[in-house]
Design a protein around this motif. Structure first.
Motif, PDB file in Angstrom:
ATOM      1  N   GLY A 143      -9.428  -7.612  33.516  1.00  0.00           N
ATOM      2  CA  GLY A 143     -10.740  -7.048  33.781  1.00  0.00           C
ATOM      3  C   GLY A 143     -11.659  -7.061  32.586  1.00  0.00           C
ATOM      4  N   ALA A 144     -11.114  -7.199  31.384  1.00  0.00           N
ATOM      5  CA  ALA A 144     -11.955  -7.198  30.183  1.00  0.00           C
ATOM      6  C   ALA A 144     -12.660  -8.547  30.040  1.00  0.00           C
ATOM      7  CB  ALA A 144     -11.113  -6.910  28.944  1.00  0.00           C
ATOM      8  N   SER A 145     -13.854  -8.531  29.486  1.00  0.00           N
ATOM      9  CA  SER A 145     -14.625  -9.743  29.243  1.00  0.00           C
ATOM     10  C   SER A 145     -15.332  -9.633  27.900  1.00  0.00           C
ATOM     11  CB  SER A 145     -15.670  -9.972  30.352  1.00  0.00           C
ATOM     12  OG  SER A 145     -15.048 -10.140  31.606  1.00  0.00           O
ATOM     13  N   GLY A 146     -15.602 -10.792  27.280  1.00  0.00           N
ATOM     14  CA  GLY A 146     -16.341 -10.774  26.024  1.00  0.00           C
ATOM     15  C   GLY A 146     -15.860 -11.849  25.068  1.00  0.00           C
ATOM     16  N   ASP A 147     -16.518 -11.899  23.905  1.00  0.00           N
ATOM     17  CA  ASP A 147     -16.163 -12.889  22.887  1.00  0.00           C
ATOM     18  C   ASP A 147     -14.753 -12.672  22.359  1.00  0.00           C
ATOM     19  OD1 ASP A 147     -18.632 -14.079  23.112  1.00  0.00           O
ATOM     20  OD2 ASP A 147     -19.516 -12.957  21.432  1.00  0.00           O
ATOM     21  N   ASP A 148     -14.323 -11.414  22.271  1.00  0.00           N
ATOM     22  CA  ASP A 148     -12.973 -11.160  21.766  1.00  0.00           C
ATOM     23  C   ASP A 148     -11.916 -11.678  22.738  1.00  0.00           C
ATOM     24  OD1 ASP A 148     -13.783  -9.274  23.601  1.00  0.00           O
ATOM     25  OD2 ASP A 148     -12.829  -7.575  22.586  1.00  0.00           O
ATOM     26  N   VAL A 149     -12.206 -11.620  24.058  1.00  0.00           N
ATOM     27  CA  VAL A 149     -11.273 -12.155  25.048  1.00  0.00           C
ATOM     28  C   VAL A 149     -11.208 -13.679  24.932  1.00  0.00           C
ATOM     29  CG1 VAL A 149     -10.776 -12.406  27.500  1.00  0.00           C
ATOM     30  CG2 VAL A 149     -11.635 -10.228  26.615  1.00  0.00           C
ATOM     31  N   ARG A 150     -12.358 -14.309  24.814  1.00  0.00           N
ATOM     32  CA  ARG A 150     -12.378 -15.772  24.651  1.00  0.00           C
ATOM     33  C   ARG A 150     -11.642 -16.179  23.380  1.00  0.00           C
ATOM     34  NH1 ARG A 150     -15.615 -19.760  22.275  1.00  0.00           N
ATOM     35  NH2 ARG A 150     -15.660 -21.694  23.510  1.00  0.00           N
ATOM     36  N   GLN A 151     -11.803 -15.419  22.320  1.00  0.00           N
ATOM     37  CA  GLN A 151     -11.113 -15.672  21.062  1.00  0.00           C
ATOM     38  C   GLN A 151      -9.595 -15.616  21.247  1.00  0.00           C
ATOM     39  OE1 GLN A 151     -12.557 -14.120  16.951  1.00  0.00           O
ATOM     40  NE2 GLN A 151     -11.236 -12.522  17.755  1.00  0.00           N
ATOM     41  N   LEU A 152      -9.128 -14.622  22.024  1.00  0.00           N
ATOM     42  CA  LEU A 152      -7.706 -14.503  22.326  1.00  0.00           C
ATOM     43  C   LEU A 152      -7.231 -15.697  23.143  1.00  0.00           C
ATOM     44  CD1 LEU A 152      -5.012 -12.915  22.486  1.00  0.00           C
ATOM     45  CD2 LEU A 152      -5.936 -11.790  24.549  1.00  0.00           C
ATOM     46  N   GLN A 153      -8.014 -16.103  24.141  1.00  0.00           N
ATOM     47  CA  GLN A 153      -7.615 -17.227  24.986  1.00  0.00           C
ATOM     48  C   GLN A 153      -7.497 -18.521  24.183  1.00  0.00           C
ATOM     49  OE1 GLN A 153     -10.881 -16.740  27.710  1.00  0.00           O
ATOM     50  NE2 GLN A 153      -9.621 -15.696  29.261  1.00  0.00           N
ATOM     51  N   LEU A 154      -8.428 -18.762  23.263  1.00  0.00           N
ATOM     52  CA  LEU A 154      -8.363 -19.957  22.420  1.00  0.00           C
ATOM     53  C   LEU A 154      -7.132 -19.920  21.515  1.00  0.00           C
ATOM     54  CD1 LEU A 154     -12.135 -20.343  21.459  1.00  0.00           C
ATOM     55  CD2 LEU A 154     -10.822 -21.745  23.079  1.00  0.00           C
ATOM     56  N   ALA A 155      -6.828 -18.728  20.967  1.00  0.00           N
ATOM     57  CA  ALA A 155      -5.643 -18.594  20.118  1.00  0.00           C
ATOM     58  C   ALA A 155      -4.370 -18.854  20.919  1.00  0.00           C
ATOM     59  CB  ALA A 155      -5.612 -17.204  19.485  1.00  0.00           C
ATOM     60  N   LEU A 156      -4.327 -18.353  22.159  1.00  0.00           N
ATOM     61  CA  LEU A 156      -3.152 -18.587  22.997  1.00  0.00           C
ATOM     62  C   LEU A 156      -2.955 -20.081  23.257  1.00  0.00           C
ATOM     63  CD1 LEU A 156      -3.607 -15.685  25.563  1.00  0.00           C
ATOM     64  CD2 LEU A 156      -1.745 -15.910  23.911  1.00  0.00           C
ATOM     65  N   ASP A 162      -0.990 -21.641  27.258  1.00  0.00           N
ATOM     66  CA  ASP A 162      -2.281 -21.889  27.894  1.00  0.00           C
ATOM     67  C   ASP A 162      -2.608 -20.804  28.915  1.00  0.00           C
ATOM     68  OD1 ASP A 162      -4.589 -22.911  28.909  1.00  0.00           O
ATOM     69  OD2 ASP A 162      -3.738 -24.855  29.484  1.00  0.00           O
ATOM     70  N   PRO A 163      -3.738 -20.111  28.750  1.00  0.00           N
ATOM     71  CA  PRO A 163      -4.120 -19.073  29.712  1.00  0.00           C
ATOM     72  C   PRO A 163      -4.790 -19.636  30.956  1.00  0.00           C
ATOM     73  CG  PRO A 163      -5.742 -19.163  27.974  1.00  0.00           C
ATOM     74  CD  PRO A 163      -4.683 -20.174  27.610  1.00  0.00           C
ATOM     75  N   GLY A 164      -4.997 -20.943  30.995  1.00  0.00           N
ATOM     76  CA  GLY A 164      -5.624 -21.551  32.157  1.00  0.00           C
ATOM     77  C   GLY A 164      -7.123 -21.628  32.083  1.00  0.00           C
ATOM     78  N   GLY A 165      -7.747 -20.895  31.229  1.00  0.00           N
ATOM     79  CA  GLY A 165      -9.194 -20.912  31.061  1.00  0.00           C
ATOM     80  C   GLY A 165      -9.550 -20.151  29.803  1.00  0.00           C
ATOM     81  N   ALA A 166     -10.727 -20.444  29.262  1.00  0.00           N
ATOM     82  CA  ALA A 166     -11.164 -19.766  28.043  1.00  0.00           C
ATOM     83  C   ALA A 166     -12.625 -19.359  28.185  1.00  0.00           C
ATOM     84  CB  ALA A 166     -10.981 -20.662  26.823  1.00  0.00           C
ATOM     85  N   GLY A 167     -12.943 -18.790  29.357  1.00  0.00           N
ATOM     86  CA  GLY A 167     -14.314 -18.393  29.630  1.00  0.00           C
ATOM     87  C   GLY A 167     -14.670 -17.002  29.172  1.00  0.00           C
ATOM     88  N   GLY A 168     -13.698 -16.291  28.623  1.00  0.00           N
ATOM     89  CA  GLY A 168     -13.988 -14.951  28.129  1.00  0.00           C
ATOM     90  C   GLY A 168     -13.692 -13.842  29.109  1.00  0.00           C
TER      91      GLY A 168
END
Length: 468
Positions: A143-156, A162-168
């Protein structure tokens, strides 16, 4: 009588000879004494220093290299303090209350951390290091969204999960990647606890109950009793059933909405205290600032880059000759050497502060124009070699300020003077007289200066005047 007459002349001759010898001896002694005697004026004149003449030094022809030598200390670059943004996942039961947040495994001094490494443990939980510019400041979960979420997805993605997407947006794909990542490191990700599971069950039951209520209303099983206990009229019964049907639908809609909102934030989370984002990786743990059993409030460690840097301080006049990129030699106390380059002069990385330029184009350094305060200088060592494990060691840094192009004419700095016309000159002793030779000064190093003659010849071996 005849014998006396014969002896008399010889006797008188011997006496005369003796007397002459005595006179000569006394005369010779007097002459010798007279030669050793001096008047006060003669004695003073004899002790006068010889007449002063010019002091000269021969002109040399050689390659001239200018250097600056400073004492420095070995350090690691880009120091940065590390602190946790919040708590780690609780390992205690609900009956025990919130578990204490205590350091259970310390950062390891000198350890090199790459992306996904574990920095330390708090209450048995890992604190991971990931690369990112946005600091960790909240728990990340479904449910969380934002630049920090996208940053986590890219790191993963970078660490192979792979989280399947990096849209934040933190969805179930991200939650699954986090679960796999923790498992690969030997930990369990923070899954919903007993209280959340109980709450989910209750919400799901509410949806089921609402669905049953709607079915009953649709089947006409909802009774609408009259106010007086008698049978209701057909019109009243239809109105009641309609209201009951509408109410059952509303209850079901509300139950579904509440469950959906809950499920949107239900799943695997990353607690705020279990990840530290750092702008650059890898890093080296330089200092540990906590002890076992401490509560991790404030900084827990200082990390640096793995680059070795020699920090030194030089006088402002010397710093004015420095510029970024100048080669340097670093020498340990036991004589071993490595090479480096000037990375920083004064407070600005890669450039000096202050005004003025030197002969080689280097900017003057300091805290301000005309400042005489010592200036810090940093020399980076790309290949640290013997300095790799020498943090804090004292070393000597020799910076090459420049060198002449091949062999040049070199004279002492003291030999160069400026005449009334503003031209630099040297005085050369030739044939017993002094000749002024106009020159153009060049590179200066260790009390010597490169000179190029103008109009009047000057060559190796010529005697230049450096004093009287």
């Amino acid at each position: 009588m005849s014998r006396r007459l014969l002896r008399a002349p010889w006797g008188r001759g011997r006496k005369v000879t003796v007397m002459v010898a005595v006179v000569v001896a006394f005369g010779g002694g007097g002459w010798a004494a007279g030669t050793r005697m001096q008047s006060p004026a003669d004695a003073a004149a004899a002790h006068q220093p010889p007449k002063a003449g010019p002091v000269t030094v021969a002109v040399e022809r050689r390659k001239l290299t200018a250097t600056l030598v400073a004492q420095g200390t070995v350090e690691f670059g880009a120091p940065r303090s590390v602190a946790l943004a919040g708590a780690v996942a609780s390992s205690g039961s609900a009956a025990d209350g919130p578990a204490a947040q205590l350091v259970t495994k310390l950062p390891q001094q000198g350890a090199v951390l790459t992306e996904g490494s574990v920095l330390m443990q708090v209450s048995g939980r890992p604190v991971f290091v990931l690369r990112g510019q946005v600091p960790m400041y909240r728990t990340l979960g479904p449910g969380a969204s934002g630049d920090d979420v996208r940053q986590l997805q890219l790191a993963l993605r970078r660490i192979g999960q792979d989280p399947g997407g990096a849209g934040g947006h933190y969805g179930q794909g991200t939650a699954g990647a986090v679960t796999r990542w923790y498992a690969s490191k030997g930990y369990e990700a923070q899954a919903p606890g007993p209280e959340e599971q109980k709450q989910r069950g209750e919400l799901e039951q509410s949806v089921t109950d609402a669905q049953l209520g709607l079915l009953q209303a649709q089947a006409g099983q909802g009774a609408a009793g009259g106010h007086d206990g008698g049978a209701s009229s057909p019109a009243a019964s239809d109105a009641t059933r309609a209201l009951e049907l509408k109410s059952a639908k509303n209850r079901l809609d509300q139950a579904n909405k509440t469950l959906s909102l809950f499920l949107a934030a239900y799943g695997t989370r990353v607690p705020a205290g279990e990840v530290v984002f750092l702008p650059d990786l890898p890093v080296r743990v330089d200092k540990v600032k906590v002890h076992l059993g401490d509560t991790p409030d404030g900084a827990v460690a200082t990390v640096t880059s793995s680059d070795v840097v020699v920090q030194a301080v030089v006088p402002a006049a010397d710093a004015a000759q420095l510029r970024q990129g100048m080669p340097a030699r670093i020498e340990t106390t036991d004589g071993r050497q490595v090479t480096g380059v000037v990375a920083r002069v004064g407070g600005a990385v890669g450039s000096a502060t202050g005004g003025g330029t030197g002969r080689d184009g280097g900017a003057a350094a300091g805290d301000g124009a005309g400042s005489e305060a010592p200036v810090p200088v940093a020399v980076s060592v790309p290949e640290p070699g013997v300095l790799k494990n020498q943090a804090g060691a004292a070393v000597k840094a020799t910076v090459d300020l420049g060198s002449s192009k091949g062999a040049v004419l070199v004279v002492p700095v003291a030999a160069v003077h400026t005449s009334a016309d503003g031209q630099a000159r040297v005085r050369v002793l030739r044939g017993g007289r002094i000749v002024d030779v106009p020159v153009t000064p060049g590179l200066s190093a260790a009390g010597q200066v490169e000179v190029t003659p103008r109009d009047v010849p000057l060559g190796e071996g010529d005697q230049v005047v450096v004093g009287q």
